[in-house]
Design a protein around this motif. Structure first.
Motif, mmCIF file in Angstrom:
data_model
loop_
_atom_site.group_PDB
_atom_site.id
_atom_site.type_symbol
_atom_site.label_atom_id
_atom_site.label_comp_id
_atom_site.label_asym_id
_atom_site.label_seq_id
_atom_site.Cartn_x
_atom_site.Cartn_y
_atom_site.Cartn_z
ATOM 1 N N TYR A 588 -5.149 -0.868 9.391
ATOM 2 C CA TYR A 588 -4.157 -0.221 8.525
ATOM 3 C C TYR A 588 -2.753 -0.365 9.111
ATOM 4 N N GLN A 592 0.707 -2.042 7.657
ATOM 5 C CA GLN A 592 2.053 -1.470 7.597
ATOM 6 C C GLN A 592 3.083 -2.429 8.187
ATOM 7 N N LYS A 600 -4.343 -2.655 4.302
ATOM 8 C CA LYS A 600 -4.466 -1.210 4.130
ATOM 9 C C LYS A 600 -5.715 -0.872 3.319
ATOM 10 N N PHE A 665 -5.727 7.851 11.393
ATOM 11 C CA PHE A 665 -5.219 7.623 10.040
ATOM 12 C C PHE A 665 -4.168 8.672 9.675
ATOM 13 N N ALA A 670 -1.580 7.738 6.506
ATOM 14 C CA ALA A 670 -2.438 7.169 5.467
ATOM 15 C C ALA A 670 -2.901 8.266 4.510
#
Length: 674
Positions: A588, A592, A600, A665, A670
């Motif tokens: 993830y 970004q 993602k 996360f 997220a």
């Protein structure tokens, strides 16, 4: 010459992906199909575009017959090539339909059998050749540039690339269904790949027989191919990697094709120029992400559901003996283990963070007590012991990778604990001592790690260097990063040794490198570290299942089990497991940094899909069997393995990684609890 120039932007890609050129040499004899140009070219074999075996001897197809195209036409974006193959028993009517798709050339091959009787002992194929030779193959989850480290164990597939070498495996064994090959020629580095739409082979002799995918080496070149069932590896025909120690016979994988049968096989061809040695497979990984885009479906368990279940199960592992407190590795033993399979330290970081978003009244207290106790770990000449046996009041074991993993959790806990007012004094004393020891060891001129396992020290050393203002620790982390980049970016020594139960190429070794390279980038901002992280990331992603593998009747099918997002363990241990949930936050984060929504999405799928199979208590086993493989050494029925599930191995990492990853996360922002 009939040439099609293709240009298309693939959905979900960050940059434009242009398919290679497709050429059909209608004005030459024999007629050839060519994908690509220059040295980076896939070409149909000289003996024919279509090859069908009509016999079976000594465990392998024989009596190969070949056919060339006799007609070429176009329909919209499609280039259609037609031919026939007459046999004594009848005639095969053959056609290929090519078009650009997702940065590749897609083809659907059609076989029609027009005969008076069934054609037995038949093998169908798809074959395309490159002029390159060598061991630069990536079969995801199975072979990484020949598996040079795994070859020493005798437990993995190997491929050197000398004439006669073959490597063919069932399509359902592949997490990403492609065969990629890289070679050097004329001062450049080139790549080619055969992607496939996996499926069972119809009219098969074996139960649950699928097409096989792989490659073979011939004089002066390499052939990427699909076969309608036969498998081969390590110099043996009709074998598969069905058990941990090695290979098991897989005989008679031929077809019995009835009159009037129509068989179709879809595949994708791609060629490219590679910027440097060892980077060729990355193009194929990115193409696979486009061909199999990550899609989150509403039937998956939610983050909240998974976290709540894992918190319930974590309570069953809590050990409280006064000063001795922590999370037990086993359900029936009081052993506390840091790192790898135990992860006793992980919840010291995760619980306080999760408690900010969920009702976990004991979160801070158990985090404090568990890390306070683990901070007492005994040091020795190899660092600190990671196993504590309460009944013997003894610390033991020398596990470097477990030390690195534990140190990172301590660093994360200290960073967050300082902000939330927790008493981090004991944790800091412990981490300072551990970092000083390992930084000094790595700084020595003769430091030469055996495998990629010590890459797990890079991230904690880099983070602790900032926490405690110790630049020498950052220097040690950077040195370790340089060593592993030198070894593995070329894929001459693919990332390996990241677990304690296998000595081969594995996703955990690649994860260690990804974690380390990314930490160096985060601490310095140097672009080269992000490039290195991208290389390790693509190796990690090659172990991630990007498609839902159709499963036979069994435990997994009972639950409508979806394989997307799970990760193959290694070329030695060929089952899938939930380890990918711990890697998912880094995937993830790379999404970004690269502004890549695919990364993602696949990170979220890696977490949520692995929440399947949880029972009411929040427990789940480690080993779903997506392919013909069992961890045990002997099997009675190969065809009964696939679709099985080993649920009795429930060491604590299976719980801790979910909670650790959930906390990461949340730190990344997220949308996991929305």
């Amino acid at each position: 010459m009939f040439t099609v120039f293709c240009s298309i932007v693939a959905v979900f890609t960050v940059t434009k992906s242009t398919p290679p050129m497709l050429t059909v040499t209608v004005d030459a004899a024999p007629v050839r199909v060519i994908v690509g140009s220059g040295p980076s070219t896939l070409v149909s074999p000289e003996e024919g575009l279509w090859s069908i075996a009509t016999g079976w001897e000594q465990g392998w197809p024989t009596g190969w017959r070949h056919a060339h195209p006799h007609a070429v036409e176009t329909e919209g974006p499609w280039t259609i090539v037609r031919g026939q193959l007459p046999l004594d028993q009848g005639t095969w009517i053959l056609s290929d339909r090519y078009r650009p798709e997702g940065g590749t050339i897609r083809c659907t091959r059609r076989f029609e059998w027009h005969g008076n009787a069934p054609l037995e002992h038949c093998t169908l194929s798809v074959r395309f050749c490159v002029l390159g030779t060598g061991s630069g193959v990536v079969l995801p989850g199975i072979l990484y540039h020949g598996n040079p480290s795994g070859a020493k164990s005798g437990r993995t597939p190997v491929y050197v690339g000398k004439t006669g070498d073959e490597a063919f495996f069932e399509e359902h064994r592949f997490p990403m269904p492609f065969a990629s090959f890289e070679w050097m020629m004329e001062g450049g580095v080139y790549g080619a790949a055969l992607h496939t739409l996996p499926c069972p082979a119809p009219f098969s002799n074996r139960r649950d027989q699928w097409w096989s995918l792989g490659l073979s080496a011939y004089g002066g070149g390499t052939e990427l191919a699909l076969l309608s069932g036969p498998c081969a590896s390590n110099g043996r025909h009709s074998v598969i990697k069905a058990v941990q120690p090695g290979f098991v016979e897989y005989p008679d994988a031929w077809l019995k094709v009835p009159p009037g049968a129509v068989i179709e096989k879809t595949f994708y061809l791609d060629t490219w120029t590679t910027p440097r040695e060892g980077a060729g497979f990355q193009h194929a990984v990115q193409a696979a992400l486009d061909l199999y885009p990550p899609l989150v479906t509403p039937d998956l368990p939610s983050f909240r559901e998974i976290i709540e279940g894992k918190l319930r199960y974590a309570e069953t592992r809590w050990l409280d003996r006064g000063e001795v407190a922590g999370f037990r590795k086993y359900p029936d033993k009081d052993t506390l283990v840091m790192g790898w399979c135990g992860q006793a330290e992980a919840l010291g970081y995760a619980l306080p963070l999760l408690a900010k978003h969920m009702n976990i009244p004991y979160g801070g207290e158990r985090a404090q007590r568990s890390l306070d106790f683990l901070s007492k770990a005994a040091f020795f000449e190899g660092g600190f012991h990671t196993w504590y046996l309460p009944d013997k009041d003894r610390w033991e074991r020398n596990e470097p990778l477990s030390q690195g993993q534990a140190m990172l959790c301590f660093a994360n806990a200290i960073r967050n604990g300082r902000e939330s007012g927790m008493d981090t004094g004991r944790w800091e004393t412990f981490l300072r001592r551990a970092c000083a020891f390992h930084a000094d060891r790595i700084a020595q001129p003769d430091w030469s790690p055996h495998s990629t396992d010590q890459a797990f020290f890079i991230a904690p050393l880099s983070q602790a260097a900032a926490l405690f203002e110790e630049p020498a620790w950052q220097t040690a982390a950077a040195k370790a990063g340089e060593v592993y980049a030198e070894r593995s970016l070329s894929m001459r020594e693919p990332y390996w040794g990241g677990t304690l139960d296998a000595s081969c190429e594995d996703k955990e070794g690649a994860f260690a490198a990804l974690q380390g390279f990314l930490a160096l980038y985060e601490s310095t901002g140097e672009p080269r570290y992000l490039e290195w992280a991208g290389h390790a990331l693509d190796v990690v992603l090659s172990y991630v299942v990007v498609w839902d593998i159709d499963l036979p009747a069994g435990r997994l099918r009972n639950h409508a089990f979806k394989t997307r997002g799970w990760t193959v363990v290694s070329p030695q241990n060929q089952h899938i497991d939930v380890y990918g949930v711990l890697i998912a936050p880094l995937v993830y984060r790379m999404g970004q940094l690269r502004d890549d929504p695919r990364l993602k999405d696949i990170a979220l799928i890696m977490y949520r899909n692995c929440g399947q199979l949880m029972d009411a208590q929040g427990s789940q086993g480690e080993q779903p069997q997506h392919t013909n493989y069992a961890q045990r050494g002997e099997v009675d029925d190969i065809d009964a393995l696939r679709g099985g599930y080993v649920e009795d191995w429930t060491v604590f990492w299976i719980t801790a990684h979910f909670l650790n990853a959930a906390a990461q996360f949340l730190e990344l922002g997220a949308p996991v609890l929305e």
